[in-house]
Design an enzyme around this catalytic site. Structure first.
Site, PDB file in Angstrom:
ATOM      1  N   LEU A  85      38.881  37.326  49.107  1.00  0.00           N
ATOM      2  CA  LEU A  85      39.084  38.461  48.208  1.00  0.00           C
ATOM      3  C   LEU A  85      38.181  39.626  48.583  1.00  0.00           C
ATOM      4  CD1 LEU A  85      39.347  36.927  44.609  1.00  0.00           C
ATOM      5  CD2 LEU A  85      41.183  37.539  46.177  1.00  0.00           C
ATOM      6  N   CYS A  86      38.610  40.809  48.235  1.00  0.00           N
ATOM      7  CA  CYS A  86      37.809  42.013  48.481  1.00  0.00           C
ATOM      8  C   CYS A  86      36.759  42.172  47.378  1.00  0.00           C
ATOM      9  CB  CYS A  86      38.709  43.242  48.546  1.00  0.00           C
ATOM     10  SG  CYS A  86      39.867  43.183  49.919  1.00  0.00           S
ATOM     11  N   GLU A  87      35.987  41.137  47.179  1.00  0.00           N
ATOM     12  CA  GLU A  87      34.896  41.104  46.206  1.00  0.00           C
ATOM     13  C   GLU A  87      33.771  40.261  46.791  1.00  0.00           C
ATOM     14  OE1 GLU A  87      34.570  42.596  43.307  1.00  0.00           O
ATOM     15  OE2 GLU A  87      36.598  43.437  43.173  1.00  0.00           O
TER      16      GLU A  87
END
Length: 424
Positions: A340-342
């Site tokens: 994820l882009c987290e």
């Protein structure tokens, strides 16, 4: 201490021929053995029933296994009520414990004759107007303050959004009695994921003493007391497991000390455990697909926080086994991540593990409750499959993986997406 997976590497290799990672896998044998122990632990109480917290693992196949051991359903939403009703659970087998409840959910709960567990004093009037007051009802109690146990575990009910205050529940019982309620119940949830055998007995004492007080002040004889959930599991290998037999005996002792002298020896006891019933009997199976060497060492998995969000949002610990390397020395420090882009999308931070190679199966333990159920579609991630490892060693798919067609199906303007190349 060591956490042992309930599945072997050989079994995972066989499963991999049909079902790609990631997926949630459940242990039928473990679920059945645990449900049997819970039933035995409270067999001294004639009216006992475990109402499984559907929110923890809302899968009909698993709920039906628990039903074989007398379990009902604790529901907190319309869809959970619909699932319990569709599975054939009757009114007495469904507890509806919700908060900030929409009118239509109370109406449906009344329609299927579920036991409503009121969360708020103002909901007495709200329920009467939208659905009518039933003859049987439960009320959720919040004593406020801080709830402490001898081992230092504590929680803060006074900071919780749930339940009636002490004054409200006394007044509420008087009002409900005037409105025709004939069967009353009590409920409280004062601490979460407690790994101690004393939580239920301490909670029971609070509720039992309140029941005696309510009888004295309102003339209402409480017929059932719901100890709710909060009985935790040993997420960390060094933790000592809760012993449900010891817990049941502790509750029995308080029952005999408080309720029996008050002439209330016929009160039925309920529980609504989710984590304890299912948590240890599920795992998230993923593969290592990347290694990254920068300021730290990273292992990138094909699972991510969309499959298991507890570590990302709570910093929760979930043990990880590198399959086939169970006896190897844990001499490598990794952050185990998803895609994820987290930056919070990490299953483990600075975790000591054996050397992980690309292609290794990783088993992330104790995801059987609040695992799949808390999944989401951020970054367009699709929900993984759920599989059941049956007692005979075979594997059954009990929920298929989402597809891209599922993801796009809710758009009303699908013609805009008509040129999407669907994956087969």
């Amino acid at each position: 201490m060591k956490k042992e997976p309930f599945v072997t590497l050989e079994q995972l290799k066989e499963i991999d021929k049909t079902y790609p990672t990631p997926y949630h896998l459940y242990d039928e044998k473990g679920i059945r053995e645990n449900a049997k122990r819970v039933k035995e632990a409270f067999a001294w109480n004639k009216g006992f029933r475990e109402y499984f917290a559907v929110k923890a693992t809302p899968n009909p196949f698993l709920i039906n296994i628990l039903r074989e051991y007398g379990c009902g359903c604790d529901c907190s939403s319309m869809t959970e009520l619909q699932m319990a009703d569709a599975l054939g659970f009757g009114g007495d087998e469904i507890m509806f414990s919700s908060n900030a409840t929409p009118a239509e959910e109370y109406q449906f709960a009344r329609q299927i004759n579920a036991t409503i567990n009121l969360d708020d004093f103002t909901h007495i009037e709200f329920l009467e107007k939208c659905a009518g007051i039933p003859e049987k009802i439960s009320c959720r109690y919040n004593p406020g303050g801080v709830f402490k146990m001898s081992n230092g575990i504590m929680d803060n009910p006074g900071d919780s959004k749930y339940g009636f205050t002490h004054e409200q529940i006394i007044e509420g019982f008087k009002i409900l009695k005037e409105k025709g309620v004939k069967t009353f119940g009590l409920h409280a949830f004062l601490a979460s994921n407690t790994v101690t055998n004393e939580y239920y007995p301490l909670l029971a004492k609070v509720l039992f003493e309140l029941a005696v007080e309510l009888k004295e002040k309102t003339g209402v004889a409480v017929k059932f007391i719901n100890l709710s959930g909060g009985v935790g599991i040993d997420y960390r290998p060094e933790q000592e497991k809760n012993d449900i037999m010891v817990i049941g005996e502790g509750v029995r002792k308080v029952y005999e000390e408080v309720l029996m002298p008050a002439g209330m020896g016929d009160v039925a006891l309920y529980t609504e455990m989710g984590r304890f019933m299912m948590g240890p009997y599920g795992c998230l199976v993923t593969k290592a697909i990347h290694q990254k060497h920068i300021y730290k060492e990273y292992i990138g998995c094909d699972a991510c926080a969309a499959n298991l969000m507890r570590p990302a949002i709570y910093g929760a610990y979930h043990h990880i086994t590198v399959m086939g390397k169970d006896n190897s020395v844990c001499d490598h420090k990794y952050d185990v991540t998803g895609s994820l882009c987290e930056n919070s999308d990490k299953f483990a931070i600075d975790r000591m593990l054996p050397k992980v190679d690309v292609g290794d199966f990783l088993v992330i333990h104790d995801t059987g409750a609040h695992g799949y159920s808390m999944g989401y579609n951020y970054n367009g991630k699709l929900r993984s499959a759920e599989l059941l490892l049956k007692e005979d060693g075979t594997v059954q798919m009990i929920r298929r993986a989402e597809t891209d067609r599922d993801y796009f199906a809710t758009f009303d303007f699908c013609d805009i997406l008509k040129d999407i190349k669907w994956r087969e």
